[in-house]
Design a protein around this motif. Structure first.
Motif, PDB file in Angstrom:
ATOM      1  N   THR A 137      -2.524   7.654   2.113  1.00 44.57           N
ATOM      2  CA  THR A 137      -1.391   8.025   2.974  1.00 44.57           C
ATOM      3  C   THR A 137      -1.476   7.247   4.284  1.00 44.57           C
ATOM      4  N   PRO A 138      -1.142   5.962   4.266  1.00 40.28           N
ATOM      5  CA  PRO A 138      -1.225   5.155   5.490  1.00 40.28           C
ATOM      6  C   PRO A 138      -0.148   5.552   6.487  1.00 40.28           C
ATOM      7  N   ALA A 139      -0.463   5.388   7.772  1.00 42.43           N
ATOM      8  CA  ALA A 139       0.499   5.697   8.835  1.00 42.43           C
ATOM      9  C   ALA A 139       1.494   4.569   9.052  1.00 42.43           C
ATOM     10  N   ILE A 140       1.205   3.387   8.531  1.00 43.60           N
ATOM     11  CA  ILE A 140       2.073   2.225   8.703  1.00 43.60           C
ATOM     12  C   ILE A 140       2.998   2.123   7.495  1.00 43.60           C
ATOM     13  N   ASP A 141       4.299   2.009   7.757  1.00 44.42           N
ATOM     14  CA  ASP A 141       5.271   1.909   6.679  1.00 44.42           C
ATOM     15  C   ASP A 141       5.232   0.523   6.046  1.00 44.42           C
ATOM     16  N   ALA A 142       5.588   0.488   4.762  1.00 44.44           N
ATOM     17  CA  ALA A 142       5.730  -0.763   4.008  1.00 44.44           C
ATOM     18  C   ALA A 142       4.446  -1.576   3.982  1.00 44.44           C
ATOM     19  N   MET A 143       3.302  -0.919   4.000  1.00 45.53           N
ATOM     20  CA  MET A 143       2.032  -1.638   3.946  1.00 45.53           C
ATOM     21  C   MET A 143       1.774  -2.144   2.525  1.00 45.53           C
ATOM     22  N   THR A 144       1.230  -3.339   2.425  1.00 47.00           N
ATOM     23  CA  THR A 144       0.896  -3.911   1.119  1.00 47.00           C
ATOM     24  C   THR A 144      -0.299  -3.170   0.541  1.00 47.00           C
ATOM     25  N   PRO A 145      -0.196  -2.685  -0.690  1.00 47.08           N
ATOM     26  CA  PRO A 145      -1.320  -1.939  -1.277  1.00 47.08           C
ATOM     27  C   PRO A 145      -2.514  -2.838  -1.564  1.00 47.08           C
ATOM     28  N   LYS A 179      -8.107   2.724  -9.107  1.00 45.89           N
ATOM     29  CA  LYS A 179      -6.899   3.049  -8.346  1.00 45.89           C
ATOM     30  C   LYS A 179      -6.970   4.428  -7.694  1.00 45.89           C
ATOM     31  N   GLU A 180      -8.180   4.804  -7.276  1.00 38.75           N
ATOM     32  CA  GLU A 180      -8.353   6.081  -6.587  1.00 38.75           C
ATOM     33  C   GLU A 180      -7.910   5.976  -5.120  1.00 38.75           C
ATOM     34  N   TYR A 181      -7.994   4.770  -4.587  1.00 43.11           N
ATOM     35  CA  TYR A 181      -7.463   4.499  -3.259  1.00 43.11           C
ATOM     36  C   TYR A 181      -6.527   3.299  -3.382  1.00 43.11           C
ATOM     37  N   ARG A 182      -5.421   3.363  -2.603  1.00 41.28           N
ATOM     38  CA  ARG A 182      -4.390   2.329  -2.761  1.00 41.28           C
ATOM     39  C   ARG A 182      -4.146   1.522  -1.486  1.00 41.28           C
ATOM     40  N   TYR A 183      -4.394   2.131  -0.318  1.00 34.19           N
ATOM     41  CA  TYR A 183      -4.049   1.470   0.937  1.00 34.19           C
ATOM     42  C   TYR A 183      -5.240   1.463   1.899  1.00 34.19           C
ATOM     43  N   LEU A 184      -5.062   0.648   2.976  1.00 32.83           N
ATOM     44  CA  LEU A 184      -5.981   0.646   4.110  1.00 32.83           C
ATOM     45  C   LEU A 184      -5.300   1.297   5.299  1.00 32.83           C
TER      46      LEU A 184
END
Length: 230
Positions: free
Chosen positions: A68-76, A39-44
């Motif tokens: 820290t994705p720029a898109i809101d509400a992104m699925t992890p 879980k060191e990275y969570r998003y794309l």
């Protein structure tokens, strides 16, 4: 920065279109798998190409692991909770049933497998336009059929003397709007026009004498005797 390395975390092998978004089938590297497990990275973080003043997205360039994705509400990508038993299998089944993304959609629209998203948009727009034209043609045919039925019923009403000639347009429109109601009204409507041959009554026979009226018309006694009261 100088000598800074940016190794790939994986390679997107396929793009899958689903009702809730765009998914990618990724072949992760061993290091990336460890990152995700820990879980060191969570998003794309996707990198997209845009076009026009509206900045409409036309292509997906790449994607990077980020927290820290720029898109809101992104699925992890790395969920905070352990998925329930059978969930991953269900997701895979749903992804498989979604087809091959754009290639499957292009095949459905009978386009070349290499068709772009713009080609797909145009094909769908053409289908919708053709559907609207077909709908209008069907409605026109239905109106013609209704008009023919109405003309036939009104013609019978005219023959039966239940509709006056000047009422024809009204009767036709009423029959088009609701043929059943007009037919029901016609059954109980009274006859307002006498039908059949109208015979004039004979004038009573009068004596053949010359009257003041005959004189005014310039008829002589001989004319009256010859032609009588005709």
């Amino acid at each position: 920065m100088k000598d800074m390395q940016a190794p790939a975390a994986g390679w997107i092998k396929d793009i899958i279109l689903r009702s809730d978004g765009i998914y990618g089938a990724v072949d992760w590297t061993e290091r990336a798998v460890e990152y995700l497990k820990n879980k060191e990275y969570r998003y794309l973080s996707p990198v997209v190409l845009t076009q026009g003043k509206e900045r409409r997205v036309v292509a997906l360039h790449s994607a990077a692991l980020t927290n820290t994705p720029a898109i809101d509400a992104m699925t992890p990508v790395a969920c905070s909770e352990k998925p329930s038993e059978g969930e991953s299998g269900a997701d895979q089944s749903e992804a498989d049933s979604s087809g091959r993304g754009m290639e499957a959609l292009a095949e459905l629209l009978q386009l070349d497998p290499s068709a772009t998203m713009e080609d797909i948009y145009q094909a769908i727009a053409a289908l919708l336009e053709g559907r609207e034209a077909l709908k209008l043609k069907a409605e026109a045919c239905q109106f013609e059929v209704a008009r023919m039925k109405a003309d036939g019923v009104v013609l019978e009403a005219l023959k039966e003397g239940k509709v006056l000639p000047f009422q024809r347009d009204w009767a036709v429109q009423s029959a088009i709007n609701d043929l059943d109601s007009f037919t029901l009204w016609l059954k109980t409507a009274p006859q307002v026009v006498p039908m059949g041959e109208v015979c004039a009554e004979r004038l009573p026979q009068m004596p053949h004498h010359r009257s003041r009226a005959h004189e005014l018309m310039g008829l002589s006694a001989e004319d009256v005797a010859k032609y009588g009261n005709i």
